[in-house]
Design an enzyme around this catalytic site. Structure first.
Site, short mmCIF file in Angstrom:
data_model
loop_
_atom_site.label_atom_id
_atom_site.label_comp_id
_atom_site.label_asym_id
_atom_site.label_seq_id
_atom_site.Cartn_x
_atom_site.Cartn_y
_atom_site.Cartn_z
N CYS A 66 77.80 38.07 31.59
CA CYS A 66 78.36 37.20 32.62
C CYS A 66 78.31 37.95 33.94
O CYS A 66 77.55 38.91 34.09
CB CYS A 66 79.77 36.72 32.27
N ARG A 67 79.12 37.54 34.92
CA ARG A 67 79.04 38.17 36.24
C ARG A 67 79.60 39.58 36.22
O ARG A 67 79.01 40.51 36.75
CB ARG A 67 79.78 37.32 37.26
#
Length: 101
Positions: A66-67
């Site tokens: 994810c980020r």
């Protein structure tokens, strides 16, 4: 909670560069992945993972992305509870220095 297996962005980059076949799953939102994904990653948004369990195989290890590494860690706990073999990319795309597409 059991701890989740981790992989750093640097370790992942090395594995990909040496030609390892890895199952990468990016759980970010649509507008986030438009800014670039790790080549070969599949995009399955975090909120849709439960509906997509049929796309996963319990004999395969999946690396979740994810980020920042927080959402993917949550996905990893969920998937591990379902009996899947998972690893979290710590640092997320914020720390990724390899190629994106």
């Amino acid at each position: 909670m059991d701890s989740i297996e981790k992989i750093t962005t640097e370790e992942l980059k090395k594995k990909l560069e040496s030609g390892d076949k890895l199952e990468l799953v990016d759980v970010r939102e649509d507008e986030e992945v438009e800014q670039g994904m790790i080549p070969g990653a599949r995009h399955i948004r975090m909120g849709t993972i439960p509906d997509n369990l049929d796309k996963f195989d319990k004999d395969t290890e999946y690396i979740f992305i994810c980020r920042s590494g927080r959402r993917s860690e949550n996905v990893c706990y969920y998937m591990k509870d379902q009996g899947y073999n998972v690893r979290n990319m710590v640092g997320g795309m914020l720390e990724w220095e390899g190629e994106t597409e």
